[in-house]
Design a protein around this motif. Structure first.
Motif, mmCIF file in Angstrom:
data_model
loop_
_atom_site.group_PDB
_atom_site.id
_atom_site.type_symbol
_atom_site.label_atom_id
_atom_site.label_comp_id
_atom_site.label_asym_id
_atom_site.label_seq_id
_atom_site.Cartn_x
_atom_site.Cartn_y
_atom_site.Cartn_z
ATOM 1 N N UNK A 45 0.827 -1.207 0.000
ATOM 2 C CA UNK A 45 0.000 0.000 0.000
ATOM 3 C C UNK A 45 0.864 1.260 0.000
ATOM 4 N N UNK A 46 1.961 1.241 0.754
ATOM 5 C CA UNK A 46 2.863 2.396 0.760
ATOM 6 C C UNK A 46 3.578 2.547 -0.581
ATOM 7 N N UNK A 47 3.869 1.426 -1.233
ATOM 8 C CA UNK A 47 4.542 1.468 -2.530
ATOM 9 C C UNK A 47 3.690 2.174 -3.584
ATOM 10 N N UNK A 93 -11.231 3.982 8.685
ATOM 11 C CA UNK A 93 -9.819 4.257 8.393
ATOM 12 C C UNK A 93 -9.648 4.793 6.979
ATOM 13 N N UNK A 94 -10.440 4.273 6.040
ATOM 14 C CA UNK A 94 -10.403 4.815 4.681
ATOM 15 C C UNK A 94 -10.882 6.257 4.665
ATOM 16 N N UNK A 95 -11.902 6.549 5.481
ATOM 17 C CA UNK A 95 -12.352 7.939 5.613
ATOM 18 C C UNK A 95 -11.261 8.828 6.187
ATOM 19 N N UNK A 102 -6.408 14.893 1.841
ATOM 20 C CA UNK A 102 -6.814 16.280 1.562
ATOM 21 C C UNK A 102 -5.840 17.271 2.190
ATOM 22 N N UNK A 103 -5.381 16.958 3.406
ATOM 23 C CA UNK A 103 -4.459 17.853 4.102
ATOM 24 C C UNK A 103 -3.039 17.754 3.552
ATOM 25 N N UNK A 104 -2.561 16.519 3.350
ATOM 26 C CA UNK A 104 -1.164 16.323 2.958
ATOM 27 C C UNK A 104 -0.885 16.784 1.540
ATOM 28 N N UNK A 105 -1.856 16.644 0.642
ATOM 29 C CA UNK A 105 -1.638 16.979 -0.757
ATOM 30 C C UNK A 105 -1.717 18.477 -1.035
ATOM 31 N N UNK A 212 -6.093 7.558 -1.102
ATOM 32 C CA UNK A 212 -7.191 6.881 -0.409
ATOM 33 C C UNK A 212 -7.128 5.369 -0.649
ATOM 34 N N UNK A 213 -6.823 4.975 -1.872
ATOM 35 C CA UNK A 213 -6.707 3.548 -2.189
ATOM 36 C C UNK A 213 -5.577 2.911 -1.368
ATOM 37 N N UNK A 214 -4.462 3.623 -1.247
ATOM 38 C CA UNK A 214 -3.353 3.123 -0.429
ATOM 39 C C UNK A 214 -3.763 3.044 1.041
#
Length: 333
Positions: A45-47, A93-95, A102-105, A212-214
């Motif tokens: 997921x991190x990849x 957790x997906x939410x 939204x914050x990080x990007x 979100x998918x990750x």
């Protein structure tokens, strides 16, 4: 395009994973294999962010920890069933990943990394300080493994195959995602974000959906983590957990499908097996990581692939030289 060698390697790896419980008699090593599979899902997921999106995150343990805390609290302390608890934990957790994305990007590069680090540490602080809900430093426990379809997940072999199914689903879904239009667009935003914007692509939205998918697969890893340990502590949310996942991705090979799996095996084996024999196992991990960076900077999987191709090319070149020499000798005679 996948080569026949790629699929052959994948089939050999699948056969090895399926046969592992029959090749290893000790339940201890079967449990280690289960830990590797769970860590591999987190690394995969991190990849997605690092290898295919070019977004380096140091807060990915947030999804592992939050999902684990939620499912244990809901099933062991709030009276929810295992299915309902699992669905709510993954959904919530997906939410959370939607909010964090939204914050990080709002930033990129180093700014993105620092925001993910800060968000992850905020959650770690909450888990550590809110003792009435999370148990604080003592953690949260009391959970029993579920019995899906009548299977006893307390048995190490059955649990190993249970988590292996989720690894197979993760590999398939992530492979389909990478090959999809969204996955190809994500790689485009990694390599040429300005050109993608000029072509009319919404770079932020592509990165957010991928984030979100990750986060979803990070939540799945957290669910399996909770099932395995039946306990969770603030350590699951700590920076070291995110750093370990990052190390798995880099060591195995960013932007590859099987690299994070190999990296997860390396880190988990060093952490759980080698540490029993070597007190300073972190030094050994550092030496191995430095060696990988020096000799295989692209990671273990791409590096080994490159070495095999070079050896094969050298062998073919030697055969060709031998044939040419033989033909020349015959002509002279």
């Amino acid at each position: 395009m996948r080569t026949p060698a790629f699929w052959l390697t994948g089939l050999i790896g699948l056969a090895a994973l399926l046969a592992l419980p029959w090749l290893v008699s000790s339940e201890y090593y079967i449990n280690i294999a289960s830990q590797i599979v769970i860590a591999a899902i987190l690394a995969l997921s991190l990849n997605l962010l690092i290898g295919f999106g070019g977004m380096i995150s140091l807060g990915h343990a947030a999804y592992l920890g939050v999902s684990a805390y939620l499912v244990i609290y809901l099933t062991a302390h709030a009276g929810f069933g295992h299915l309902a608890g699992a669905l709510i934990a993954i959904g919530a957790t997906t939410g959370l990943a939607m909010l964090f994305g939204y914050l990080a990007l709002r930033a990129s590069g180093l700014g993105f990394l620092m925001i993910t680090l800060a968000l992850g540490q905020i959650l770690w602080g909450v888990a550590y300080r809110w003792a009435s809900l999370t148990g604080g430093d003592n953690g949260l426990g009391g959970m029993k493994r579920p019995h899906p379809f009548g299977l006893d997940l307390m048995h190490p072999t059955i649990f190993y195959y249970f988590v292996l199914v989720f690894l197979g689903l993760a590999l398939w879904c992530i492979a389909r995602f990478i090959q999809s239009a969204l996955g190809q667009s994500l790689q485009g935003t990694r390599d040429q974000p300005r050109r993608m914007r000029a072509l009319g692509y919404n770079v932020w939205l592509i990165q957010w959906m991928s984030f979100v998918f990750a986060g979803f697969w990070g939540a799945v890893a957290g669910l399996l983590y909770a099932y395995y340990h039946q306990f969770v502590s603030p350590q699951a949310l700590h920076l070291t957990t995110s750093a370990e996942a990052l190390l798995m991705v880099i060591a195995g090979g960013t932007g590859t499908l099987f690299g994070p799996v190999v990296g997860a095996a390396l880190v988990v084996i060093l952490k759980n097996v080698v540490s029993a024999y070597i007190t300073r196992w972190l030094i050994l991990l550092g030496v191995i990581f430095v060696a990988i960076v020096l000799f295989m900077p692209e990671g273990l999987v791409p590096g080994l692939t490159r070495w095999v191709r070079s050896l094969r090319g050298r062998s073919l070149k030697e055969k060709k030289t031998t044939v040419v020499s033989a033909i020349t000798k015959d002509r002279v005679l």
